[in-house]
Design a protein around this motif. Sequence first.
Motif, PDB file in Angstrom:
ATOM      1  N   MET A  33     -11.516  -4.662  -2.985  1.00  0.00           N
ATOM      2  CA  MET A  33     -10.830  -4.175  -1.783  1.00  0.00           C
ATOM      3  C   MET A  33     -10.065  -2.914  -2.145  1.00  0.00           C
ATOM      4  O   MET A  33      -9.652  -2.729  -3.291  1.00  0.00           O
ATOM      5  CB  MET A  33      -9.849  -5.230  -1.272  1.00  0.00           C
ATOM      6  CG  MET A  33     -10.545  -6.465  -0.763  1.00  0.00           C
ATOM      7  SD  MET A  33      -9.385  -7.677  -0.180  1.00  0.00           S
ATOM      8  CE  MET A  33      -8.603  -6.760   1.095  1.00  0.00           C
ATOM      9  N   ASN A  34      -9.854  -2.062  -1.140  1.00  0.00           N
ATOM     10  CA  ASN A  34      -9.148  -0.815  -1.431  1.00  0.00           C
ATOM     11  C   ASN A  34      -7.656  -1.072  -1.664  1.00  0.00           C
ATOM     12  O   ASN A  34      -7.093  -2.053  -1.168  1.00  0.00           O
ATOM     13  CB  ASN A  34      -9.413   0.237  -0.355  1.00  0.00           C
ATOM     14  CG  ASN A  34      -8.642  -0.001   0.919  1.00  0.00           C
ATOM     15  OD1 ASN A  34      -7.407   0.110   0.934  1.00  0.00           O
ATOM     16  ND2 ASN A  34      -9.347  -0.314   1.992  1.00  0.00           N
ATOM     17  N   ILE A  35      -7.042  -0.174  -2.423  1.00  0.00           N
ATOM     18  CA  ILE A  35      -5.654  -0.381  -2.843  1.00  0.00           C
ATOM     19  C   ILE A  35      -4.654  -0.288  -1.701  1.00  0.00           C
ATOM     20  O   ILE A  35      -3.560  -0.837  -1.801  1.00  0.00           O
ATOM     21  CB  ILE A  35      -5.257   0.575  -3.992  1.00  0.00           C
ATOM     22  CG1 ILE A  35      -5.300   2.042  -3.566  1.00  0.00           C
ATOM     23  CG2 ILE A  35      -6.147   0.327  -5.213  1.00  0.00           C
ATOM     24  CD1 ILE A  35      -4.745   3.020  -4.598  1.00  0.00           C
ATOM     25  N   VAL A  36      -5.017   0.375  -0.603  1.00  0.00           N
ATOM     26  CA  VAL A  36      -4.124   0.434   0.548  1.00  0.00           C
ATOM     27  C   VAL A  36      -4.076  -0.941   1.219  1.00  0.00           C
ATOM     28  O   VAL A  36      -2.999  -1.474   1.488  1.00  0.00           O
ATOM     29  CB  VAL A  36      -4.547   1.540   1.538  1.00  0.00           C
ATOM     30  CG1 VAL A  36      -3.712   1.486   2.803  1.00  0.00           C
ATOM     31  CG2 VAL A  36      -4.417   2.913   0.876  1.00  0.00           C
ATOM     32  N   ASP A  37      -5.246  -1.535   1.467  1.00  0.00           N
ATOM     33  CA  ASP A  37      -5.275  -2.853   2.099  1.00  0.00           C
ATOM     34  C   ASP A  37      -4.646  -3.931   1.213  1.00  0.00           C
ATOM     35  O   ASP A  37      -4.030  -4.868   1.722  1.00  0.00           O
ATOM     36  CB  ASP A  37      -6.704  -3.261   2.467  1.00  0.00           C
ATOM     37  CG  ASP A  37      -7.187  -2.614   3.754  1.00  0.00           C
ATOM     38  OD1 ASP A  37      -6.343  -2.168   4.560  1.00  0.00           O
ATOM     39  OD2 ASP A  37      -8.412  -2.544   3.958  1.00  0.00           O
ATOM     40  N   VAL A  38      -4.793  -3.801  -0.092  1.00  0.00           N
ATOM     41  CA  VAL A  38      -4.198  -4.787  -1.003  1.00  0.00           C
ATOM     42  C   VAL A  38      -2.674  -4.641  -1.041  1.00  0.00           C
ATOM     43  O   VAL A  38      -1.966  -5.562  -1.409  1.00  0.00           O
ATOM     44  CB  VAL A  38      -4.812  -4.670  -2.419  1.00  0.00           C
ATOM     45  CG1 VAL A  38      -4.173  -5.637  -3.401  1.00  0.00           C
ATOM     46  CG2 VAL A  38      -6.313  -4.931  -2.368  1.00  0.00           C
ATOM     47  N   GLY A  39      -2.184  -3.475  -0.619  1.00  0.00           N
ATOM     48  CA  GLY A  39      -0.733  -3.253  -0.620  1.00  0.00           C
ATOM     49  C   GLY A  39      -0.210  -2.712  -1.931  1.00  0.00           C
ATOM     50  O   GLY A  39       0.970  -2.871  -2.257  1.00  0.00           O
ATOM     51  N   LEU A  40      -1.069  -2.050  -2.691  1.00  0.00           N
ATOM     52  CA  LEU A  40      -0.663  -1.508  -3.984  1.00  0.00           C
ATOM     53  C   LEU A  40       0.020  -0.158  -3.876  1.00  0.00           C
ATOM     54  O   LEU A  40       0.662   0.284  -4.832  1.00  0.00           O
ATOM     55  CB  LEU A  40      -1.871  -1.398  -4.925  1.00  0.00           C
ATOM     56  CG  LEU A  40      -2.612  -2.703  -5.238  1.00  0.00           C
ATOM     57  CD1 LEU A  40      -3.741  -2.431  -6.220  1.00  0.00           C
ATOM     58  CD2 LEU A  40      -1.670  -3.765  -5.761  1.00  0.00           C
ATOM     59  N   VAL A  41      -0.117   0.527  -2.750  1.00  0.00           N
ATOM     60  CA  VAL A  41       0.510   1.842  -2.571  1.00  0.00           C
ATOM     61  C   VAL A  41       1.914   1.631  -2.021  1.00  0.00           C
ATOM     62  O   VAL A  41       2.089   1.131  -0.915  1.00  0.00           O
ATOM     63  CB  VAL A  41      -0.313   2.744  -1.638  1.00  0.00           C
ATOM     64  CG1 VAL A  41       0.367   4.096  -1.472  1.00  0.00           C
ATOM     65  CG2 VAL A  41      -1.739   2.916  -2.161  1.00  0.00           C
ATOM     66  N   TYR A  42       2.910   1.999  -2.803  1.00  0.00           N
ATOM     67  CA  TYR A  42       4.310   1.796  -2.403  1.00  0.00           C
ATOM     68  C   TYR A  42       4.886   2.990  -1.663  1.00  0.00           C
ATOM     69  O   TYR A  42       5.872   2.857  -0.967  1.00  0.00           O
ATOM     70  CB  TYR A  42       5.155   1.476  -3.630  1.00  0.00           C
ATOM     71  CG  TYR A  42       5.122   0.020  -4.027  1.00  0.00           C
ATOM     72  CD1 TYR A  42       4.191  -0.864  -3.501  1.00  0.00           C
ATOM     73  CD2 TYR A  42       6.025  -0.469  -4.946  1.00  0.00           C
ATOM     74  CE1 TYR A  42       4.170  -2.193  -3.864  1.00  0.00           C
ATOM     75  CE2 TYR A  42       6.015  -1.800  -5.313  1.00  0.00           C
ATOM     76  CZ  TYR A  42       5.086  -2.660  -4.780  1.00  0.00           C
ATOM     77  OH  TYR A  42       5.080  -3.980  -5.144  1.00  0.00           O
ATOM     78  N   GLY A  43       4.291   4.163  -1.828  1.00  0.00           N
ATOM     79  CA  GLY A  43       4.781   5.316  -1.095  1.00  0.00           C
ATOM     80  C   GLY A  43       4.179   6.607  -1.575  1.00  0.00           C
ATOM     81  O   GLY A  43       3.716   6.706  -2.704  1.00  0.00           O
ATOM     82  N   VAL A  44       4.188   7.600  -0.674  1.00  0.00           N
ATOM     83  CA  VAL A  44       3.685   8.939  -0.976  1.00  0.00           C
ATOM     84  C   VAL A  44       4.734   9.940  -0.510  1.00  0.00           C
ATOM     85  O   VAL A  44       5.226   9.854   0.613  1.00  0.00           O
ATOM     86  CB  VAL A  44       2.348   9.218  -0.245  1.00  0.00           C
ATOM     87  CG1 VAL A  44       1.889  10.654  -0.488  1.00  0.00           C
ATOM     88  CG2 VAL A  44       1.276   8.220  -0.668  1.00  0.00           C
TER      89      VAL A  44
END
Length: 111
Positions: A33-44
């Motif tokens: 699964m992509n890292i956005v859907d997994v919730g791995l991206v905390y912020g940009v």
Amino acid sequence: MTAAAPFPYDGPEHLREPLAAALSRVVDPEISMNIVDVGLVYGVTVDAARAHVRITMTSAACPVAELIMDEAEAELDKVVPAELLIRVELVWEPPWSPARMSLRAKRFMGW
């Protein structure tokens, strides 16, 4: 009207969607699964000098952390203006939890 942002974003509005799309192309190979859907991206955060992306892993023992970070940088490099430095930072606070997953990811996992 756009959907709620999958992660905090601070930067030029015209880069929001291309950056989100780039990060959505990065797949965690352990769960496909992509890292956005997994919730791995905390912020940009994007400023005049750089694009700074904070990501985490589901576990400190994640064997593919370096691969995910490298792929995130490669995908970002396709959409970030050439004059900006890209920094992908691995963070551990706050700890990741399944609550960070998108509805699509939760459905995929059968939750």
